[in-house]
Design an enzyme around this catalytic site. Sequence first.
Site, PDB file in Angstrom:
ATOM      1  N   LEU A 169     -28.990  79.996  83.248  1.00  9.61           N
ATOM      2  CA  LEU A 169     -29.661  80.989  82.404  1.00  9.61           C
ATOM      3  C   LEU A 169     -28.694  81.423  81.312  1.00  9.61           C
ATOM      4  O   LEU A 169     -27.545  81.764  81.616  1.00  9.61           O
ATOM      5  CB  LEU A 169     -30.081  82.201  83.237  1.00  9.61           C
ATOM      6  CG  LEU A 169     -30.883  83.191  82.396  1.00  9.61           C
ATOM      7  CD1 LEU A 169     -32.339  82.750  82.333  1.00  9.61           C
ATOM      8  CD2 LEU A 169     -30.764  84.596  82.907  1.00  9.61           C
ATOM      9  N   LYS A 204     -36.266  81.810  82.013  1.00  9.40           N
ATOM     10  CA  LYS A 204     -36.175  82.967  82.916  1.00  9.40           C
ATOM     11  C   LYS A 204     -37.536  83.120  83.588  1.00  9.40           C
ATOM     12  O   LYS A 204     -38.361  83.974  83.226  1.00  9.40           O
ATOM     13  CB  LYS A 204     -35.751  84.224  82.147  1.00  9.40           C
ATOM     14  CG  LYS A 204     -35.118  85.284  83.052  1.00  9.40           C
ATOM     15  CD  LYS A 204     -34.264  86.245  82.266  1.00  9.40           C
ATOM     16  CE  LYS A 204     -33.808  87.447  83.068  1.00  9.40           C
ATOM     17  NZ  LYS A 204     -32.952  87.182  84.210  1.00  9.40           N
ATOM     18  N   GLU A 245     -24.034  78.349  87.954  1.00 11.63           N
ATOM     19  CA  GLU A 245     -23.987  79.811  87.827  1.00 11.63           C
ATOM     20  C   GLU A 245     -24.076  80.389  89.232  1.00 11.63           C
ATOM     21  O   GLU A 245     -23.644  79.736  90.180  1.00 11.63           O
ATOM     22  CB  GLU A 245     -25.122  80.298  86.903  1.00 11.63           C
ATOM     23  CG  GLU A 245     -26.499  79.841  87.328  1.00 11.63           C
ATOM     24  CD  GLU A 245     -27.629  80.372  86.450  1.00 11.63           C
ATOM     25  OE1 GLU A 245     -27.427  81.301  85.675  1.00 11.63           O
ATOM     26  OE2 GLU A 245     -28.748  79.837  86.588  1.00 11.63           O
ATOM     27  N   TYR A 278     -39.836  86.394  82.677  1.00 14.14           N
ATOM     28  CA  TYR A 278     -39.485  87.814  82.697  1.00 14.14           C
ATOM     29  C   TYR A 278     -38.193  88.046  81.936  1.00 14.14           C
ATOM     30  O   TYR A 278     -37.484  87.106  81.569  1.00 14.14           O
ATOM     31  CB  TYR A 278     -39.385  88.334  84.137  1.00 14.14           C
ATOM     32  CG  TYR A 278     -38.137  87.908  84.890  1.00 14.14           C
ATOM     33  CD1 TYR A 278     -37.976  86.602  85.339  1.00 14.14           C
ATOM     34  CD2 TYR A 278     -37.106  88.808  85.129  1.00 14.14           C
ATOM     35  CE1 TYR A 278     -36.829  86.219  86.031  1.00 14.14           C
ATOM     36  CE2 TYR A 278     -35.952  88.436  85.816  1.00 14.14           C
ATOM     37  CZ  TYR A 278     -35.831  87.135  86.265  1.00 14.14           C
ATOM     38  OH  TYR A 278     -34.692  86.755  86.926  1.00 14.14           O
TER      39      TYR A 278
HETATM   40  N1  PDD Z   1     -30.644  88.283  86.368  1.00 13.75           N
HETATM   41  N2  PDD Z   1     -28.216  83.852  85.827  1.00 13.75           N
HETATM   42  C1  PDD Z   1     -29.274  84.192  86.578  1.00 13.75           C
HETATM   43  C2  PDD Z   1     -29.869  83.174  87.493  1.00 13.75           C
HETATM   44  C3  PDD Z   1     -29.803  85.504  86.491  1.00 13.75           C
HETATM   45  O1  PDD Z   1     -30.868  85.844  87.233  1.00 13.75           O
HETATM   46  C4  PDD Z   1     -29.179  86.451  85.630  1.00 13.75           C
HETATM   47  C5  PDD Z   1     -29.689  87.860  85.476  1.00 13.75           C
HETATM   48  C6  PDD Z   1     -28.073  86.047  84.870  1.00 13.75           C
HETATM   49  C7  PDD Z   1     -27.375  86.971  83.892  1.00 13.75           C
HETATM   50  O2  PDD Z   1     -28.152  87.206  82.740  1.00 13.75           O
HETATM   51  P1  PDD Z   1     -28.003  88.566  81.902  1.00 13.75           P
HETATM   52  O3  PDD Z   1     -26.593  88.706  81.577  1.00 13.75           O
HETATM   53  O4  PDD Z   1     -28.862  88.351  80.721  1.00 13.75           O
HETATM   54  O5  PDD Z   1     -28.497  89.687  82.794  1.00 13.75           O
HETATM   55  C8  PDD Z   1     -27.625  84.727  84.990  1.00 13.75           C
HETATM   56  C9  PDD Z   1     -31.343  89.523  86.203  1.00 13.75           C
HETATM   57  C10 PDD Z   1     -30.466  90.703  85.996  1.00 13.75           C
HETATM   58  C11 PDD Z   1     -32.335  89.676  87.339  1.00 13.75           C
HETATM   59  O6  PDD Z   1     -32.986  88.682  87.646  1.00 13.75           O
HETATM   60  O7  PDD Z   1     -32.494  90.773  87.875  1.00 13.75           O
END
Ligand code: PDD
Length: 286
Positions: free
Chosen positions: A203, A147, A179, A33
């Site tokens: 991620l 992801k 993270e 996703y």
């Molecule tokens: N999640 N690490 C993880 C495990 C995440 O699920 C996310 C973002 C990030 C940050 O990635 P980005 O800056 O590209 O949003 C890091 C999204 C927002 C979610 O699952 O809803």
Amino acid sequence: MSEIVYLNGEFLPLEKATVPVLDRGFIFGDGVYEVIPAYSRHAFRLPEHLRRLERSLDGIRLANPMGDADWTRLIHEIIARNQGDDQSIYLQVTRGVAKRDHAFPLNVKPTVFLMSSPLVPPARELVENGVPAITATDFRWLKCNVKSTSLLGNCLLRQAAVDAGATEVVLFRDGYLTEASASNVFVVKNGVLFAPPKNHLVLPGITYDVVLELARTGRVPHEVREIPEQDVRSAEEIWITSSTKEVLAVTTLDGRPVGAGTPGAIFRAVHGLYQDFKRKIMRQAA
Ligand code: PDD
């Protein structure tokens, strides 16, 4: 007006969108996703999100069902069909519907789903006071760069944070920071901003890249390197970043204050740069 979603070639109201129970997304969490923020109806860093989607699909050996031009059209169509200038676009691709068997099915069309929800920036109070976080052992799998919709580990960890009255859970694997359950993590030590390297344990966040770019242009001393747990526990500042949270300061870790227990000076500087940057994008899009 009800929310309009996209499912396998059709735009329809959310409550009308259904997938068969044998969808491998439902049975195995076999899918990937993206979450893409749209500001002033303009999809933020879309090429970067599409590149990450491609890498996630490669990571699960699923062919991309569409080229970038079609994805771009589709994402802008979903934005146009929904209310609000600022939206959070969720898109998901699963390996499709097939008789339950762990091995990949042959000749099955992937399921493609997109939806939109309002994109609400973090409340001013959270920006000004920061948020509490707890810590935990990162027990997720070894492909956290994908992801994947298989988010059970992330859900269990996030719920542990909620149970403790915290916003996020900062994760350590083998003594090093990875993270958080749904965000990337930065720390400030001796006035230097540190970020863990992008590898299979984290991620590759789009916001992470933006923050490092802003640190570069804003001449904030910074370094990408492995961060031992002890450096996090003794950090002057800890930040979490994501597309929906933007940049937030963590002001307590496991109940103990981080630094002075309020968002630090470097956080305030970079948060300001982030807001300027967002305003510029919104002006360009308008
Ligand atoms: N999640 N690490 C993880 C495990 C995440 O699920 C996310 C973002 C990030 C940050 O990635 P980005 O800056 O590209 O949003 C890091 C999204 C927002 C979610 O699952 O809803």
